[in-house]
Scaffold this active site. Structure first.
Site, short mmCIF file in Angstrom:
data_model
loop_
_atom_site.label_atom_id
_atom_site.label_comp_id
_atom_site.label_asym_id
_atom_site.label_seq_id
_atom_site.Cartn_x
_atom_site.Cartn_y
_atom_site.Cartn_z
N SER A 160 50.27 54.20 51.72
CA SER A 160 50.74 54.74 52.98
C SER A 160 52.02 54.92 53.32
CB SER A 160 49.93 53.55 54.01
OG SER A 160 50.35 54.05 55.37
N GLY A 161 52.47 56.02 53.79
CA GLY A 161 53.80 56.08 54.19
C GLY A 161 54.67 56.86 53.09
N THR B 7 50.27 63.18 53.74
CA THR B 7 49.87 64.08 54.92
C THR B 7 50.93 65.43 54.92
OG1 THR B 7 48.91 62.39 56.07
CG2 THR B 7 49.58 64.37 57.30
N ASN C 259 54.75 53.57 58.48
CA ASN C 259 54.95 54.82 58.70
C ASN C 259 54.48 55.45 60.13
OD1 ASN C 259 54.63 57.78 58.36
ND2 ASN C 259 53.06 57.89 57.14
N SER D 188 51.06 57.67 60.28
CA SER D 188 50.00 57.03 58.96
C SER D 188 48.68 57.90 59.30
CB SER D 188 50.04 55.66 58.98
OG SER D 188 49.19 55.25 57.99
N SER D 189 48.20 58.23 58.22
CA SER D 189 46.86 58.81 58.11
C SER D 189 45.84 57.73 58.31
CB SER D 189 46.59 59.70 57.15
OG SER D 189 47.15 60.87 57.33
N GLY E 264 46.39 55.92 51.21
CA GLY E 264 46.53 55.27 49.79
C GLY E 264 46.16 53.84 49.58
N GLU F 105 46.26 49.97 49.60
CA GLU F 105 46.99 49.16 50.57
C GLU F 105 46.94 47.53 50.04
OE1 GLU F 105 46.54 51.44 54.62
OE2 GLU F 105 45.50 49.59 54.42
#
Length: 1241
Positions: A138-139, A143, A191, A194-195, A421, A423
Site C-alpha cells: 500500500s502506497g 493506482t 498513503n 490508498s485503494s 498489496g 500488508e
C-alpha cells in the site's frame, strides 16, 4: 514489436559476427539493444539483467541511484519496477506519451507508457488478450500506474476520434478513475489515496484495436473502514466530499452538516488532508457520474444512502437499568428512518432487539425477541451501515459496467489489475489475511508464468540452460485455501458453524482446530495468535473477532426492515428476499474471497501478462527519503533477485516455428521472394535458415522441439528492425523506379525544350545574319570571324540596358532616360582630327537606343577617370551609313551639316550595328559601300577616305592621311558557316549488377498456418488481386487507360440475370482542326484538316481531344464542329513561306513574333492565329517542368514592306525598309530552306 527506426540504413548487415564473407569484408557489430537508453545520461543500469552482481543489495543500490536521479522506472527484462517518487516529475505529459507511440520497449527509457504500448501493440499484432498486473504494498503507486496505463491506451486507441461511440467509451473508462477513487479509496497512515478495494478493469477492443466497451470487477472492499478507522486515518473520500461540497438543496434534503458532526468521519481525528481538495474532488465525482450515465434520480438515491450511513453512525446507545441498550437520542433514528423510508419505531426495534429461534430435532421451535446490550446493538448498527455501503459500492460498479457494456462483440481484452498489496501491521486481523492471500495468488501467477513455467518449458523443449532455484509459494496458498486437508479458511468456517452464538467461543474453537495446521512448515500457532510465513515475510495474525468477520451475514431482522422500506433504490441494493425456511449456511467472507481470487486467476491466466512491481521508498511519503531497510524487504518479497537470475539464464523470446516463419521469413532470400514464401523444407529448418541468413550468431538462439528460442532481447529487436527495413526497402525500390520514370520523362521533355530553344535562337540569329548579308549585298569583303557559325548577335554587349555597374555607369554618363531602350552597345574607336597632324583613332563607347546614337568618352583628369557624353546623334538625322568594300571596320554616319561633322569610327560589330539602325529607322536610309568613304569633316568641308589593299598589313586596318590600308578578306559573296554540331556525349556503360535472386520466379508456398500464399501481417489488410498472378501490373498513364475494369461480383449472391441489350450509342461529335498545332507534353499535335473527337470541354479554352486512341489538350479555337456527315475535303497545299522579315532585337522577336508559350505554329494562309485562354493544369498526369502562363493573342501584321534579298532593280546603296515577323517561325520550312541552300552550294 513496433519498430520506428528508419530502414535502409547503410552499414548494418547483421547482428553478430557470424556473417559470410564477400568481396568486401565488413566487421559486423552486434546490435546495441540498449541504444534507446543512451539518449539521457542515466544513473545505474536501466535493465537490471545487466547488473554485474546479482544480489538484493546490488538491486537496492541500483534503484537508489536511479531514484536520486529522478528516474523511478527500471526494467528486469519485460518486468517494470516502479519506485514511488511522492512528487510530480512531469513525465506523463502528452509529448512524452506521444514519444512512446509505436516504439519498441527497448528504444525508449523505462516507463509505464512503454508497458502500455507493449500490451496494446501485442494485442493488435499477435491477436491475443493482454493484462497488466500491478503489485506492491500500500502506497507504492499501484493506482497511479493503473491510471497511467488507461491514459496511454485511451490516447493511442480509437484512431482519429471519428467514431463517437469509441470516444464515449474512452471517456467513460477514464471517468471510472475519479468515481471509484471517491468510493473506494481513503487516507491511511501510508498513503493519502490508498485503494481500499481491488479493481480489475477489462478494456474490450474490436478487431481494429478500438475500444468498444469495458468491465470492472470489484475485489475486497474494506467495508470495516466505514464504521471505524485508526487514529489519523480517514473514512472513504466520498463522505468528506459529500459533507463539504454538497449543494444547499442537498444539505436541506439530507440534513447534512460538516464531517466533524458525524461519528463515522470524525472519530479518527483527521478531517482534512493537505494533498486532497474534497470540494473540487466532489465536483469531479459528479462530472464522472454524468459521463458514466447516472441520472439525477440515481445520483440523488446514492447521496441518500450516504446520508443514511452518516446518520446511523450518530445513533448512540446507553445502558438501561436492566442492563439492556437504549437509544440516547431517538431523533437521530427518526431522521435515519425518514431517509430509509421505514418506520422509525421498527428501526429502533431492529437495533435494540434480536429475533432468536430454537430448534428441536431439526424442527422449528419457539421464536423469542432477545434484547441486546450496548455492544450487540452497536454491532447491529455497524453491520447495517457496512451492508448499505458495500451493496452501494457493488451497485455503482455494476452500473458502470452497464454504461460501458460493449455494443458489439469484443475480440480482444486488455486487463489492468489494481489491488492493494501485501500488508504487515502491528495488529493484523481477518482483513490482512484476505489481502495477503490474494497477493499470494498473484505471486503464484507470477511464479508460474515467469519462473516455473519458463524452466518447465526449457526442459520440455530440450533447451540447454542452467536451472535456478526459487521459492514456490504454492504451499502457502494451499495452507490458506485447501479443504482437504483443511486450510485456514475451512477451519474458520468450521469454527463459525459450531459456535455461532458467541463470537469469543467461535474464536476459541478456531484456536483449538488450528493446532492441526502445525504440521505445515509455513504455519505456527502462538496462543490467541498464529503466524504465516508468506513470500513477503512472516505475518502474525490476531484471532480475536476473526470468526465473526468471516461470518459476514446480516441478521434477518435487518433484511426484513429493508424489505419493508418504501425506497425502491434500497430494494435494488438488497434484491435477496428473506427465506425463513432456508437452513443452508450462507457463504462466508472467506468463501467469497477464495472464489473471487480463483476467478481472477483464471482471467489472468487467459491473457498475456505484463508486470509492474511497485516499491514504496519510505513510510513518510517524503520525495527525498530512501529507506534502504524497507526497500530491501520489498525487494526480497517481490522476488526480484530470482527474477533476474532466471532472465539472465533464460531466453527473452520464444515462438513456435510456424509463427517464427510467418513473422520473419522475409529476412532470408531462401525463404521469400517478392513477399512470397518459397521454402520447401520443414518449419524447423526454415527457422534455422532465417536466423543464419540474418547473421545471428549461433549462441544467440536455440531450436527446441516445437519452438525457436532467442536469448538476447537485442536480437529480437534487430530482427524486428530488419523486418521493418525490408518493407522500407521494398517501398524505396518502388519509389526509386517511379522517380526514375518521372525523371526520364522530365529529362526527355527538357531535351526537347532545350533543342527547340536552341533551334529557335539559332533561327533568330540566322535571320539577323541573313538580313546582314542582304544589306551588304555582296559588296564588302568579310572578316573570317564574322562568318563563324557560332556567332551570336547579342546587341547590348556592354549591358547598358542591364544592371551591371559598368552598364549603369555608361547609361548615367550618356544621360539615357528610362523611356529609351538600348538595342546596341559596344566599344569603338572614333577618328579624331589633330591640328597640323593626321587624324587618330581614339577609344569610345558606342550606344544605340531607339532614339539616338551616343558616343561616350572616358578621360583622365587630375588623376581621376571621368566618363561623359561626347556626342549624341538622333536616328532621324542619319541619312547614310558609309563603309568601304574591303574587310576593314570603318563606318561613317552621314548626318546633316554641323560643326562636328560626320563621325567616322571603327566597330568590330559593324554589320550588326548597321542592321540595328536600319531596323530602328524602318530602313529609311541608304547604305553606301564602295572604295571610298565620303563625309563632312567640318560643316562646309567635305573629305574623302580611300581604302586600299596592302597585304603587308596583318590584323586590323591602318589609317594614315585619309587612307585605310588593310589586307585581303573573305570574298564579298561569302556566306556564314553553318552551326557546328554539338560534341556527342559519351554514353555511360550500364553497370552490371549481379543479382542474388533466381532468374526464374520461384513458386509461392503456403505459409505455415495460412491457407494460401500471402504477404506478411503488414499487408494483410490490402485487397487481394483479382487473379492468382503475383506479378505486379504495369502502371498506366491516364492517356493510355481506355476501358475501365468491371466491378467484382458480391460474395454470396447468385449469378445476376443477363443484362438488357445496350442502347444504341449516340453519334460522336467530330471536330475538324482549323490550324496546325504543335503541342507540348500533355497536349496533342493537330494537323490542319484532320478530324478528332472531343472528350472533355473546359471553360478556360482548352479541350481534351482523342486522336488515334491518344488523349491530350488542344485549344478550342483551333477546332470546328463538323455539321454534315460527309468527310471534310482534303487540306489545300501549303503555300510558299514569304522571305525572311526584319531581325530580332535583343534576342526576342517584335510584337508580331513568337507568343509567350514559345510554341511553333504554322503561318500558312492569311488567317491570324486565334487567341487562346490560359492553359489549365493537366489533370491525372505528372507535371513535367514549368508550364507557360498562357498564350498571347497574335497582333496585326505591320504594313512595312519586306527587304529584298538582292539589290536588283535598285540603285546601289539603296535598301528597302525591313518588316517585322508576320508570325511564328515555321521550323520545317526553315530546315527545308537550309537544306536547299546546302544543295545549291
Amino acid at each position: 514489436m513496433a519498430i520506428s527506426k528508419k530502414a535502409g540504413k547503410k552499414g548494418v548487415s547483421g547482428l553478430l559476427g557470424g556473417g559470410g564473407g564477400g568481396a568486401k569484408t565488413q566487421k559486423v557489430q552486434k546490435a546495441d539493444w540498449s541504444e534507446g537508453f543512451k539518449k539521457k545520461k542515466a544513473a545505474g543500469v536501466p535493465d537490471m539483467t545487466l547488473l554485474s552482481t546479482i544480489t538484493n543489495e546490488a538491486i537496492n543500490d541500483n534503484l537508489k541511484q536511479r531514484f536520486n536521479n529522478q528516474e523511478i522506472y527500471t526494467y528486469i527484462a519485460h518486468v517494470l519496477i516502479s519506485v514511488n517518487p511522492f512528487r510530480d516529475l512531469g513525465i506523463y505529459t502528452t509529448d512524452i506519451l506521444n514519444s512512446y507511440r509505436g516504439k519498441n520497449r527497448l528504444e525508449m527509457t523505462p516507463h509505464v507508457f512503454a508497458i502500455a504500448e507493449s500490451a496494446y501493440y501485442r494485442m493488435t499484432t499477435e491477436k491475443e488478450n493482454q493484462c497488466v498486473i500491478i503489485s506492491g504494498e500500500s502506497g507504492a503507486g499501484k493506482t497511479e500506474a493503473a491510471k497511467r496505463i488507461m491514459q496511454y491506451i485511451a490516447a493511442v486507441s480509437g484512431g482519429d476520434g471519428s467514431g463517437g461511440g469509441i470516444e464515449s467509451v474512452k471517456e467513460m473508462v477514464l471517468a471510472t478513475n475519479p468515481l471509484l477513487e471517491s468510493f473506494g479509496c481513503a487516507k491511511t497512515l501510508r498513503n493519502d489515496n490508498s485503494s481500499r478495494h481491488g479493481k480489475y478493469l477489462e478494456i474490450m477492443f474490436n478487431g481494429l484495436g478500438q475500444p468498444v466497451g469495458a468491465q470492472i470487477t470489484n475485489y475486497l472492499l474494506e467495508k470495516n473502514r466505514v464504521v471505524g478507522q485508526i487514529e489519523d486515518e480517514r473514512d472513504f473520500h466520498i463522505f468528506y466530499q459529500f459533507t463539504k461540497g454538497a449543494s444547499a438543496e442537498q444539505k436541506e434534503a439530507f440534513g447534512l452538516q460538516g464531517p466533524e458532526a458525524y461519528a463515522y468521519t470524525s472519530r479518527s481525528g483527521c478531517l482534512d488532508v493537505k494533498s486532497i481538495n474534497d470540494v473540487s474532488d466532489f465536483q469531479e465525482t459528479i462530472r464522472a457520474m454524468q459521463i458514466i450515465g447516472l441520472s439525477a434520480d440515481e445520483q440523488n438515491s446514492i447521496f441518500r444512502v450516504l446520508a443514511t450511513i452518516l446518520w446511523l453512525g450518530n445513533v448512540e446507545f446507553v445502558e438501561g437499568d436492566d442492563g439492556n441498550a437504549t437509544i440516547a437520542d431517538t431523533g437521530v433514528t427518526d431522521f435515519a428512518g425518514y431517509l430509509m423510508e421505514v418506520d422509525p419505531q421498527q428501526l429502533q426495534k431492529v437495533l435494540l432487539t434480536r429475533i432468536m429461534e430454537t430448534q428441536r430435532g431439526g424442527r422449528r421451535g419457539s421464536v423469542y425477541e432477545v434484547p441486546q446490550n450496548v455492544a450487540q446493538a452497536s454491532s447491529s448498527r455497524d453491520a447495517l451501515s457496512k451492508a448499505l455501503y458495500n451493496n452501494l459500492f457493488e451497485w455503482i460498479v455494476s452500473r458502470v459496467n452497464v454504461s460501458m457494456k460493449p455494443q458489439q462483440n469484443p475480440e480482444y481484452v486488455i486487463g489492468v489489475l489494481d489491488i492493494y498489496g501485501f500488508e504487515i501491521f502491528q495488529d493484523n486481523s481477518f482483513e490482512q489475511l484476505c489481502i495477503n492471500y490474494v497477493n499470494e495468488k498473484l505471486q503464484q501467477i507470477f511464479i508460474e508464468l515467469t519462473l516455473k513455467a519458463e524452466q518447465e518449458e526449457y526442459v520440455n523443449e530440450q533447451i540447454k540452460w542452467t536451472p535456478i532455484k526459487f521459492f514456490d509459494n504454492a504451499v502457502v496458498c494451499s495452507l490458506i485455501e485447501d479443504k482437504r486437508p483443511a486450510g485456514i479458511f475451512a477451519t474458520l468456517n468450521d469454527a463459525t458453524a459450531t459456535a455461532h452464538a458467541d463470537p469469543s467461543a467461535a474464536d476459541n474453537s478456531f484456536i483449538q482446530r488450528s493446532n492441526m495446521l502445525a504440521t505445515n512448515p509455513n504455519f505456527e500457532a502462538r496462543g490467541n495468535k498464529f503466524l504465516i510465513k508468506h513470500y513477503a515475510g512472516d505475518v502474525l495474525y490476531n484471532v480475536a473477532g476473526m470468526t465473526d468477520k468471516n461470518k459476514d451475514t446480516l441478521l434477518k431482522d435487518i433484511l426484513e426492515l429493508i424489505e419493508g422500506s418504501k425506497d425502491d433504490f434500497l430494494h435494488t441494493l438488497f434484491p435477496e428476499k428473506v427465506d425463513h425456511s432456508n437452513k443452508k449456511r450462507p457463504p462466508t467472507a472467506g468463501d467469497k474471497i477464495k472464489a473471487s481470487a480463483n476467478a481472477l486467476v483464471d482471467n489472468l491466466m487467459r491473457c498475456q501478462p505484463h508486470y509492474i512491481r511497485t516499491i514504496k521508498p519510505n513510510q513518510h511519503r517524503s520525495p527525498t527519503e530512501y529507506d534502504d531497510k524497507a526497500i530491501l524487504h520489498q525487494i526480497k518479497y517481490l522476488g526480484l533477485q530470482e527474477n533476474i537470475r532466471v532472465r539472465r539464464a533464460g531466453f527473452a523470446y520464444r515462438a513456435e516455428f510456424s509463427k517464427m516463419i510467418q513473422r520473419f521469413y522475409l529476412l532470408s532470400p531462401a525463404t521469400s521472394y517478392a513477399g512470397d514464401y518459397i521454402w520447401d523444407g520443414d518449419d524447423r529448418s526454415g527457422c534455422e535458415r532465417i536466423l543464419t541468413d540474418a547473421k545471428i550468431s549461433k549462441d544467440e538462439w536455440q531450436m527446441g522441439v516445437t519452438k525457436a528460442f532467442i536469448k538476447n532481447p537485442g536480437t529480437l529487436f534487430y530482427l524486428e528492425g530488419e523486418r521493418d527495413r525490408y518493407w522500407h526497402t521494398m517501398a524505396s525500390r518502388i519509389q526509386r523506379a517511379w522517380r526514375a520514370y518521372v525523371r526520364r520523362k522530365v529529362e526527355a521533355a527538357t531535351k526537347i525544350q532545350r533543342f527547340w530553344r536552341n533551334q529557335k535562337e539559332s533561327l533568330v540569329y540566322a535571320r539577323k545574319r541573313d538580313y546582314g548579308h542582304e544589306v551588304l549585298a555582296s559588296r564588302k569583303e568579310r572578316r573570317r570571324f564574322s562568318l563563324l557559325g557560332m556567332r551570336k548577335f547579342m546587341g547590348d554587349y556592354l549591358d547598358v540596358g542591364g544592371t551591371s555597374p559598368q552598364g549603369e555607369m555608361l547609361r548615367n554618363a550618356a544621360q539615357i532616360g528610362p523611356a529609351e531602350t538600348v538595342h546596341f552597345s559596344s566599344r569603338a574607336e572614333l577618328l579624331v582630327s589633330k591640328l597640323g597632324r593626321s587624324s587618330k583613332l581614339s577609344p569610345r563607347f558606342l550606344i544605340i537606343t531607339d532614339k539616338a546614337v551616343y558616343f561616350v568618352v572616358s578621360a583622365s583628369k587630375e588623376g581621376r577617370v571621368t566618363t561623359s557624353l561626347e556626342r549624341k546623334i538622333p536616328l532621324v538625322t542619319i541619312k547614310t551609313i558609309s563603309m568601304t568594300n574591303l574587310r576593314d571596320d570603318f563606318v561613317a554616319l552621314n548626318v546633316p551639316p554641323c560643326e562636328e561633322g560626320d563621325p567616322i569610327f571603327t566597330c568590330a560589330f559593324k554589320t550588326e550595328m548597321m542592321c540595328v539602325i536600319l531596323t530602328l529607322t524602318g530602313g529609311n536610309l541608304n547604305i553606301s559601300i564602295g572604295s571610298t568613304i565620303e563625309y563632312l569633316k567640318k560643316k562646309d568641308k567635305r573629305a574623302q577616305i580611300t581604302a586600299k589593299k596592302d597585304e603587308a598589313v596583318r590584323g586590323d586596318a591602318v589609317y594614315k592621311s585619309h587612307t585605310i590600308a588593310v589586307g585581303s578578306g573573305e570574298p564579298a559573296t561569302s556566306v556564314s558557316n553553318p552551326m557546328p554540331p554539338r560534341k556527342p556525349k559519351a554514353k555511360k556503360a550500364a553497370k552490371a549488377t549481379p543479382s542474388s535472386r533466381p532468374t526464374n520466379r520461384p513458386t509461392a508456398k503456403t505459409l505455415p498456418g495460412a491457407t494460401k500464399p500471402s504477404a506478411p501481417a503488414a499487408m494483410a489488410t490490402m485487397p487481394s488481386a483479382p487473379t492468382a498472378t503475383k506479378a505486379p501490373a504495369a502502371v498506366k498513364t491516364p492517356a493510355a487507360t481506355g476501358a475501365s475494369r468491371a466491378p467484382p461480383s458480391i460474395p454470396g449472391r447468385g449469378a445476376p440475370p443477363p443484362p438488357p441489350p445496350p442502347p444504341a450509342a449516340p453519334a460522336k461529335e467530330m471536330y475538324k482542326a482549323l490550324y496546325a498545332f504543335a503541342g507540348q507534353p500533355g497536349e496533342i499535335n493537330l494537323v490542319k484538316g484532320e478530324e478528332v473527337e472531343v472528350k472533355e470541354k473546359d471553360d478556360n479554352g482548352w479541350w481534351m481531344v482523342v486522336k488515334n486512341g491518344q488523349e491530350g489538350w488542344a485549344p478550342s479555337n483551333y477546332l470546328k464542329l463538323i455539321e454534315s456527315a460527309p468527310p471534310p475535303p482534303p487540306p489545300p497545299p501549303a503555300a510558299r513561306r514569304p522571305p525572311p522579315a526584319a531581325p530580332v532585337l535583343n534576342g526576342s522577336l517584335s510584337n508580331a513574333s513568337t507568343p509567350p508559350t514559345s510554341r511553333p505554329s504554322s503561318t500558312i494562309g492569311s488567317k491570324p492565329t486565334p487567341a487562346i485562354k490560359p492553359k489549365p493544369a493537366i489533370p491525372a498526369k505528372p507535371s513535367v517542368g514549368a508550364k507557360p502562363a498562357g498564350l498571347g493573342g497574335k497582333p496585326p501584321v505591320p504594313s512595312a514592306p519586306k527587304i529584298a534579298p538582292s539589290g536588283a532593280g535598285k540603285k546601289p546603296g539603296a535598301v528597302a525598309q525591313p518588316a517585322a515577323a508576320t508570325g511564328q517561325m515555321d521550323l520545317a520550312a526553315v530546315f527545308a530552306k537550309r537544306a536547299q541552300q546546302a544543295r545549291g552550294e
